[in-house]
Design a protein around this motif. Sequence first.
Motif, PDB file in Angstrom:
ATOM      1  N   ARG A   1       0.809  -1.220   0.000  1.00 44.86           N
ATOM      2  CA  ARG A   1       0.000   0.000   0.000  1.00 44.86           C
ATOM      3  C   ARG A   1       0.844   1.273   0.000  1.00 44.86           C
ATOM      4  O   ARG A   1       0.303   2.362  -0.139  1.00 44.86           O
ATOM      5  CB  ARG A   1      -0.920   0.013   1.222  1.00 44.86           C
ATOM      6  CG  ARG A   1      -2.126  -0.909   1.106  1.00 44.86           C
ATOM      7  CD  ARG A   1      -2.998  -0.707   2.315  1.00 44.86           C
ATOM      8  NE  ARG A   1      -4.204  -1.528   2.276  1.00 44.86           N
ATOM      9  CZ  ARG A   1      -4.827  -1.956   3.355  1.00 44.86           C
ATOM     10  NH1 ARG A   1      -4.342  -1.666   4.546  1.00 44.86           N
ATOM     11  NH2 ARG A   1      -5.925  -2.673   3.261  1.00 44.86           N
ATOM     12  N   THR A   2       2.149   1.155   0.185  1.00 47.17           N
ATOM     13  CA  THR A   2       3.002   2.333   0.056  1.00 47.17           C
ATOM     14  C   THR A   2       3.377   2.601  -1.394  1.00 47.17           C
ATOM     15  O   THR A   2       3.946   3.654  -1.694  1.00 47.17           O
ATOM     16  CB  THR A   2       4.307   2.163   0.864  1.00 47.17           C
ATOM     17  OG1 THR A   2       5.135   1.151   0.251  1.00 47.17           O
ATOM     18  CG2 THR A   2       4.013   1.778   2.304  1.00 47.17           C
TER      19      THR A   2
ATOM     20  N   GLU B   1     -10.337   5.329   6.165  1.00 43.75           N
ATOM     21  CA  GLU B   1      -8.942   5.773   6.160  1.00 43.75           C
ATOM     22  C   GLU B   1      -8.041   4.854   6.980  1.00 43.75           C
ATOM     23  O   GLU B   1      -6.976   4.442   6.533  1.00 43.75           O
ATOM     24  CB  GLU B   1      -8.839   7.193   6.718  1.00 43.75           C
ATOM     25  CG  GLU B   1      -9.365   8.274   5.812  1.00 43.75           C
ATOM     26  CD  GLU B   1      -9.219   9.639   6.460  1.00 43.75           C
ATOM     27  OE1 GLU B   1      -8.376  10.419   5.987  1.00 43.75           O
ATOM     28  OE2 GLU B   1      -9.940   9.908   7.433  1.00 43.75           O
ATOM     29  N   LEU B   2      -8.466   4.534   8.197  1.00 43.95           N
ATOM     30  CA  LEU B   2      -7.596   3.767   9.082  1.00 43.95           C
ATOM     31  C   LEU B   2      -7.372   2.346   8.585  1.00 43.95           C
ATOM     32  O   LEU B   2      -6.334   1.749   8.874  1.00 43.95           O
ATOM     33  CB  LEU B   2      -8.174   3.748  10.506  1.00 43.95           C
ATOM     34  CG  LEU B   2      -8.118   5.084  11.250  1.00 43.95           C
ATOM     35  CD1 LEU B   2      -8.748   4.957  12.631  1.00 43.95           C
ATOM     36  CD2 LEU B   2      -6.691   5.593  11.363  1.00 43.95           C
ATOM     37  N   GLU B   3      -8.320   1.808   7.859  1.00 41.97           N
ATOM     38  CA  GLU B   3      -8.142   0.457   7.333  1.00 41.97           C
ATOM     39  C   GLU B   3      -7.326   0.450   6.043  1.00 41.97           C
ATOM     40  O   GLU B   3      -7.028  -0.604   5.498  1.00 41.97           O
ATOM     41  CB  GLU B   3      -9.507  -0.201   7.122  1.00 41.97           C
ATOM     42  CG  GLU B   3     -10.198  -0.522   8.440  1.00 41.97           C
ATOM     43  CD  GLU B   3     -11.605  -1.052   8.256  1.00 41.97           C
ATOM     44  OE1 GLU B   3     -12.093  -1.053   7.109  1.00 41.97           O
ATOM     45  OE2 GLU B   3     -12.215  -1.449   9.263  1.00 41.97           O
ATOM     46  N   ASN B   4      -6.959   1.635   5.535  1.00 43.75           N
ATOM     47  CA  ASN B   4      -6.144   1.731   4.323  1.00 43.75           C
ATOM     48  C   ASN B   4      -4.676   2.001   4.623  1.00 43.75           C
ATOM     49  O   ASN B   4      -3.860   2.087   3.701  1.00 43.75           O
ATOM     50  CB  ASN B   4      -6.658   2.869   3.427  1.00 43.75           C
ATOM     51  CG  ASN B   4      -7.963   2.510   2.747  1.00 43.75           C
ATOM     52  OD1 ASN B   4      -8.252   1.342   2.524  1.00 43.75           O
ATOM     53  ND2 ASN B   4      -8.756   3.517   2.427  1.00 43.75           N
ATOM     54  N   ASN B   5      -4.323   2.157   5.887  1.00 46.02           N
ATOM     55  CA  ASN B   5      -2.963   2.532   6.222  1.00 46.02           C
ATOM     56  C   ASN B   5      -1.980   1.412   5.920  1.00 46.02           C
ATOM     57  O   ASN B   5      -2.334   0.226   5.899  1.00 46.02           O
ATOM     58  CB  ASN B   5      -2.856   2.917   7.695  1.00 46.02           C
ATOM     59  CG  ASN B   5      -3.500   4.256   7.957  1.00 46.02           C
ATOM     60  OD1 ASN B   5      -3.430   5.146   7.131  1.00 46.02           O
ATOM     61  ND2 ASN B   5      -4.152   4.386   9.108  1.00 46.02           N
ATOM     62  N   ALA B   6      -0.732   1.795   5.734  1.00 45.95           N
ATOM     63  CA  ALA B   6       0.333   0.824   5.519  1.00 45.95           C
ATOM     64  C   ALA B   6       1.112   0.624   6.811  1.00 45.95           C
ATOM     65  O   ALA B   6       0.864  -0.298   7.570  1.00 45.95           O
ATOM     66  CB  ALA B   6       1.243   1.290   4.384  1.00 45.95           C
ATOM     67  N   PHE B   7       2.037   1.543   7.096  1.00 39.37           N
ATOM     68  CA  PHE B   7       2.894   1.396   8.267  1.00 39.37           C
ATOM     69  C   PHE B   7       2.545   2.361   9.392  1.00 39.37           C
ATOM     70  O   PHE B   7       3.097   2.257  10.476  1.00 39.37           O
ATOM     71  CB  PHE B   7       4.355   1.606   7.867  1.00 39.37           C
ATOM     72  CG  PHE B   7       4.841   0.607   6.860  1.00 39.37           C
ATOM     73  CD1 PHE B   7       4.422  -0.712   6.893  1.00 39.37           C
ATOM     74  CD2 PHE B   7       5.729   0.985   5.871  1.00 39.37           C
ATOM     75  CE1 PHE B   7       4.861  -1.632   5.975  1.00 39.37           C
ATOM     76  CE2 PHE B   7       6.188   0.065   4.940  1.00 39.37           C
ATOM     77  CZ  PHE B   7       5.745  -1.251   4.994  1.00 39.37           C
ATOM     78  N   ASP B   8       1.673   3.303   9.146  1.00 42.12           N
ATOM     79  CA  ASP B   8       1.308   4.297  10.153  1.00 42.12           C
ATOM     80  C   ASP B   8      -0.159   4.128  10.497  1.00 42.12           C
ATOM     81  O   ASP B   8      -1.041   4.487   9.711  1.00 42.12           O
ATOM     82  CB  ASP B   8       1.590   5.709   9.635  1.00 42.12           C
ATOM     83  CG  ASP B   8       1.310   6.787  10.674  1.00 42.12           C
ATOM     84  OD1 ASP B   8       0.760   6.448  11.748  1.00 42.12           O
ATOM     85  OD2 ASP B   8       1.630   7.957  10.409  1.00 42.12           O
TER      86      ASP B   8
ATOM     87  N   THR C   1      -3.832   9.776   8.093  1.00 42.70           N
ATOM     88  CA  THR C   1      -5.088  10.141   7.450  1.00 42.70           C
ATOM     89  C   THR C   1      -4.869  10.229   5.947  1.00 42.70           C
ATOM     90  O   THR C   1      -3.751  10.124   5.460  1.00 42.70           O
ATOM     91  CB  THR C   1      -5.609  11.473   7.988  1.00 42.70           C
ATOM     92  OG1 THR C   1      -4.608  12.490   7.770  1.00 42.70           O
ATOM     93  CG2 THR C   1      -5.906  11.372   9.470  1.00 42.70           C
ATOM     94  N   ASN C   2      -5.954  10.436   5.212  1.00 43.60           N
ATOM     95  CA  ASN C   2      -5.902  10.529   3.760  1.00 43.60           C
ATOM     96  C   ASN C   2      -5.244   9.299   3.139  1.00 43.60           C
ATOM     97  O   ASN C   2      -4.449   9.402   2.203  1.00 43.60           O
ATOM     98  CB  ASN C   2      -5.155  11.802   3.319  1.00 43.60           C
ATOM     99  CG  ASN C   2      -5.855  13.055   3.779  1.00 43.60           C
ATOM    100  OD1 ASN C   2      -7.083  13.127   3.779  1.00 43.60           O
ATOM    101  ND2 ASN C   2      -5.082  14.038   4.200  1.00 43.60           N
ATOM    102  N   SER C   3      -5.571   8.142   3.678  1.00 39.39           N
ATOM    103  CA  SER C   3      -4.999   6.900   3.178  1.00 39.39           C
ATOM    104  C   SER C   3      -5.997   6.203   2.266  1.00 39.39           C
ATOM    105  O   SER C   3      -7.141   5.997   2.637  1.00 39.39           O
ATOM    106  CB  SER C   3      -4.623   5.979   4.346  1.00 39.39           C
ATOM    107  OG  SER C   3      -3.653   6.588   5.164  1.00 39.39           O
ATOM    108  N   GLY C   4      -5.552   5.824   1.093  1.00 40.75           N
ATOM    109  CA  GLY C   4      -6.389   5.140   0.124  1.00 40.75           C
ATOM    110  C   GLY C   4      -5.760   5.250  -1.237  1.00 40.75           C
ATOM    111  O   GLY C   4      -4.613   5.694  -1.387  1.00 40.75           O
ATOM    112  N   ASN C   5      -6.486   4.846  -2.245  1.00 38.39           N
ATOM    113  CA  ASN C   5      -5.982   4.879  -3.610  1.00 38.39           C
ATOM    114  C   ASN C   5      -5.990   6.310  -4.132  1.00 38.39           C
ATOM    115  O   ASN C   5      -7.027   6.955  -4.223  1.00 38.39           O
ATOM    116  CB  ASN C   5      -6.863   3.985  -4.495  1.00 38.39           C
ATOM    117  CG  ASN C   5      -6.252   3.750  -5.857  1.00 38.39           C
ATOM    118  OD1 ASN C   5      -5.579   4.608  -6.417  1.00 38.39           O
ATOM    119  ND2 ASN C   5      -6.500   2.571  -6.410  1.00 38.39           N
ATOM    120  N   LYS C   6      -4.799   6.803  -4.502  1.00 37.64           N
ATOM    121  CA  LYS C   6      -4.650   8.190  -4.954  1.00 37.64           C
ATOM    122  C   LYS C   6      -4.871   8.347  -6.457  1.00 37.64           C
ATOM    123  O   LYS C   6      -4.814   9.466  -6.977  1.00 37.64           O
ATOM    124  CB  LYS C   6      -3.244   8.706  -4.616  1.00 37.64           C
ATOM    125  CG  LYS C   6      -2.874   8.611  -3.148  1.00 37.64           C
ATOM    126  CD  LYS C   6      -3.620   9.616  -2.304  1.00 37.64           C
ATOM    127  CE  LYS C   6      -3.086   9.612  -0.882  1.00 37.64           C
ATOM    128  NZ  LYS C   6      -3.691  10.640  -0.037  1.00 37.64           N
TER     129      LYS C   6
END
Length: 565
Positions: free
Chosen positions: A60-61, A282-289, A293-298
Amino acid sequence: MIIMKTKFYYYISILFLCLCHVSCEDFLEETNKSGLTTDPFMKTKVGIESALNSCYSGARTFYGQEDGFGMTESGTDLFLRGGDNKANQLADYTIDLNGSQSTIGNVWKNLYLSLSACNQTISLLPSEVLTEAENKSFEGQAKFWRAFYLWLITETWGDVVLNTEPITGAVTEAHRSSVEDFYKVIFDDLDVAVNQLAPGKSTDGRITQDVAKAFKARACLTRACATGEASLYAEAAMLAKDIINSQRYSFYTDYSDMWDIANCDGGTNKEAIFSINYTNSELENNAFDATATNSGNKGIVDFVMKYDKEAGMERDVLNARPFQRYMPSRYLLQLYNENIDQRYKVTFKDAWYANKNPLSESDLKVYPLMATGDTAIYIMKTAATDSQKVWASKRYRLLDVNDVYTSEGKAILRSQFVEMHKFADPTAVYNQDWCQRDAFVIRLPEMYFIAAEAMLQTNKQEAVDLMNEFLMKRAIPSKENDMRITESELTIDFILDERARELCGEQIRWFDLKRTKKLVEYVKLHNMDAKDNIQEYHMLRPIPQNQLDAVTNKDEFTQNPGYTK
């Protein structure tokens, strides 16, 4: 859909990553301060499951992320630097593309962190707290991910550091391993995955034998192109055809269904083989953190042109946030024949409709016949006729191909362009810069491309038959015969063109051009921003400077050839 089946397991996996997290100089100064291999928690079933889950997080990174798009799509023949591109060094191969470039540093750090998670997990197996079936499955999954991260590392940087064991103390030296040594581990790990995982489509994000076979087909073809080994070409073709013939995957009759947000879940999408899972949380899309926030497909924003300052337009959910990082090259747009091929009108967006209600006086001053709901912007991939220009002059902004590009393909405008639109999510929240769409790493079409390319020299007629089988699926109804090709038309250049039409934006183009030794040739022909800068040494990326600075054996572990500090 998410990788971890509950939030509990998700947060446990993040805890594991925090425990084994590499330092700011990542693998070069890594210390296993947590003693994970002896920690009682890591000997429990939940602990081992959390370790395995952590192997998934690193993807996911890279996939569906700006860093990943920059490393794989920018600086190719298909995409140029957009108006707000944040990594022009990657896009244009400028003189300051070196070890200090931040995107390259981020990707290096995250891939080695991901590799560390895999090595830690493998060290916990086999375990007496798991059943025999669980031990085999867990090992197969962890070794798949190690092979995957190693492939990304060596194909990006070449003969760099090959780690296959957990870090047990401070590391102050770095030693190179050959690409051949990388591939030995990659293929050994993939063999374990293929032999120990159950066949079947991945419906929950977990790695299955199908995923391992599909990725091994890609790896075999990649290595075959470098070595010329006939056995690798043969294995690539065999594995790809195994997936095709499994009948577990099929093409959508209507190509728009492939990218409909209702089919964004890789577990249910008919063409998806290997996906990186995202959700609308958002929280279920995080990688290492775990707190990011703002985590997901960009992908929802990175390819979007700047429409919201145009007459009749304001920012909305349907058109998304206009990050304008990447714009299609003139060459990419011209690869499609939209009269016979379904894909152009689905892949790209060329019309925007006035969404202001009511229109402002300034809008109507520019375009007195504009109306809410009617066209506000229309961008053509061809030249506009005089009559089209006259008609548009009082109604909407018309840009044709010659307004956006020079005849050679250099960008004139970088904020207004035909945008690649297949990653759109009309269900996203207003002004959100991420979405729930899964990132598709391998889809069914790639299996056709791999098999056809692998058989080019040995069974060209079967390769043509496979390619035609695929092409007819992408044809506009009644235009199937127009999409067919003959044996003489099937060349490596045709396959690369077809890969561009089908897979643009899906984070494989830089690797495809490198694999086929076409990167420099194609960029010089089709990317006018980069054509005077790109050199043969750009087939590898520079090693991050902070890694070179951190080692004590600086005379031995040096920068990749061609790059300066």
